[in-house]
Motif scaffolding. Structure first.
Motif, PDB file in Angstrom:
ATOM      1  N   MET A   5      -1.758   3.238  -6.190  1.00 35.86           N
ATOM      2  CA  MET A   5      -2.194   1.841  -6.598  1.00 35.86           C
ATOM      3  C   MET A   5      -1.194   1.177  -7.573  1.00 35.86           C
ATOM      4  SD  MET A   5      -5.614   0.378  -8.270  1.00 35.86           S
ATOM      5  CE  MET A   5      -5.759   1.152  -9.763  1.00 35.86           C
ATOM      6  N   ILE A   6      -0.720  -0.066  -7.186  1.00 32.57           N
ATOM      7  CA  ILE A   6       0.287  -0.670  -8.212  1.00 32.57           C
ATOM      8  C   ILE A   6      -0.645  -1.601  -8.855  1.00 32.57           C
ATOM      9  CG2 ILE A   6       2.407  -2.282  -8.153  1.00 32.57           C
ATOM     10  CD1 ILE A   6       3.293  -0.802  -5.896  1.00 32.57           C
ATOM     11  N   GLU A   7      -0.837  -1.328 -10.135  1.00 35.52           N
ATOM     12  CA  GLU A   7      -1.925  -2.176 -11.046  1.00 35.52           C
ATOM     13  C   GLU A   7      -1.382  -2.234 -12.456  1.00 35.52           C
ATOM     14  OE1 GLU A   7      -4.264  -4.336 -12.751  1.00 35.52           O
ATOM     15  OE2 GLU A   7      -4.865  -4.253 -10.503  1.00 35.52           O
ATOM     16  N   ASP A   8      -1.071  -3.323 -13.104  1.00 38.17           N
ATOM     17  CA  ASP A   8      -0.432  -3.435 -14.462  1.00 38.17           C
ATOM     18  C   ASP A   8      -1.738  -3.331 -15.467  1.00 38.17           C
ATOM     19  OD1 ASP A   8      -1.461  -5.853 -14.032  1.00 38.17           O
ATOM     20  OD2 ASP A   8       0.265  -6.897 -14.754  1.00 38.17           O
ATOM     21  N   ASP A   9      -3.004  -3.221 -14.995  1.00 43.18           N
ATOM     22  CA  ASP A   9      -4.068  -3.155 -15.633  1.00 43.18           C
ATOM     23  C   ASP A   9      -4.547  -1.758 -16.107  1.00 43.18           C
ATOM     24  OD1 ASP A   9      -6.577  -3.149 -17.443  1.00 43.18           O
ATOM     25  OD2 ASP A   9      -7.145  -4.939 -16.518  1.00 43.18           O
ATOM     26  N   ALA A  10      -4.035  -0.898 -17.059  1.00 38.72           N
ATOM     27  CA  ALA A  10      -4.181   0.300 -17.146  1.00 38.72           C
ATOM     28  C   ALA A  10      -5.934   0.671 -17.321  1.00 38.72           C
ATOM     29  CB  ALA A  10      -3.354   0.970 -18.389  1.00 38.72           C
ATOM     30  N   PHE A  30       0.391   3.114 -10.402  1.00 35.16           N
ATOM     31  CA  PHE A  30       1.802   2.968 -11.003  1.00 35.16           C
ATOM     32  C   PHE A  30       1.649   1.255 -11.706  1.00 35.16           C
ATOM     33  CE2 PHE A  30       2.108   5.577  -7.437  1.00 35.16           C
ATOM     34  CZ  PHE A  30       3.055   6.513  -8.065  1.00 35.16           C
ATOM     35  N   GLU A  31       2.353   1.497 -13.124  1.00 32.46           N
ATOM     36  CA  GLU A  31       1.886  -0.006 -13.661  1.00 32.46           C
ATOM     37  C   GLU A  31       3.234  -0.901 -13.330  1.00 32.46           C
ATOM     38  OE1 GLU A  31       0.753   0.464 -18.021  1.00 32.46           O
ATOM     39  OE2 GLU A  31      -0.399   1.991 -17.417  1.00 32.46           O
ATOM     40  N   ASP A  32       4.230  -0.486 -12.887  1.00 33.58           N
ATOM     41  CA  ASP A  32       5.335  -1.205 -12.642  1.00 33.58           C
ATOM     42  C   ASP A  32       5.617  -1.083 -11.066  1.00 33.58           C
ATOM     43  OD1 ASP A  32       8.449  -0.865 -11.755  1.00 33.58           O
ATOM     44  OD2 ASP A  32       8.427  -2.045 -13.865  1.00 33.58           O
ATOM     45  N   GLY A  36       6.230   2.165  -8.270  1.00 33.99           N
ATOM     46  CA  GLY A  36       5.261   2.364  -7.326  1.00 33.99           C
ATOM     47  C   GLY A  36       5.735   2.306  -6.075  1.00 33.99           C
ATOM     48  N   LEU A  37       6.705   1.254  -5.516  1.00 35.83           N
ATOM     49  CA  LEU A  37       7.271   1.257  -4.331  1.00 35.83           C
ATOM     50  C   LEU A  37       8.140   2.397  -4.228  1.00 35.83           C
ATOM     51  CD1 LEU A  37       7.668  -2.560  -4.221  1.00 35.83           C
ATOM     52  CD2 LEU A  37       6.059  -1.257  -2.913  1.00 35.83           C
ATOM     53  N   SER A  38       8.848   2.657  -5.256  1.00 39.23           N
ATOM     54  CA  SER A  38       9.699   3.958  -5.066  1.00 39.23           C
ATOM     55  C   SER A  38       9.074   5.177  -4.658  1.00 39.23           C
ATOM     56  CB  SER A  38      10.590   4.055  -6.254  1.00 39.23           C
ATOM     57  OG  SER A  38      11.501   3.023  -6.375  1.00 39.23           O
TER      58      SER A  38
END
Length: 72
Positions: A5-10, A30-32, A36-38
Motif C-alpha cells: 500500500m502507498i499511503e502517507d497517513d501512517a 510505504f509512506e513515500d 513504494g513503487l521501487s
C-alpha cells in the motif's frame, strides 16, 4: 496474501494493517510513493493499494509506473 500500500497517513495504514491481519493479509505500507513503487518492482505483492487522495501530478506518475511494472 501479501499486499503493498502507498499511503502517507501512517495512522490509517496501521488500522488497515491490523484489520487485514484477521484475513491473513500481510500489508506493507510505504509512506513515500517513490519508495513504494521501487519496492513493488523488487518484491512480489499480490495486491497494490494506492492512496485515494492523489494529486493529479502523482496520479500520472503512479499510473505510468504501475503499468510499466505490471507489464514486466
Amino acid at each position: 496474501m501479501k499486499a503493498a500500500m502507498i499511503e502517507d497517513d501512517a495512522e490509517f495504514a496501521e488500522i488497515l494493517k491490523e484489520y487485514l491481519k484477521k484475513f491473513d493479509v500481510e500489508l506493507v505500507n510505504f509512506e513515500d510513493e517513490f519508495i513504494g513503487l521501487s519496492a513493488i518492482e523488487i518484491e512480489k505483492f499480490d495486491v497494490l493499494i494506492l492512496d485515494l487522495m492523489l494529486t493529479p501530478k502523482n496520479t500520472k506518475i503512479y499510473s505510468r509506473s504501475v503499468l510499466s511494472i505490471l507489464q514486466k
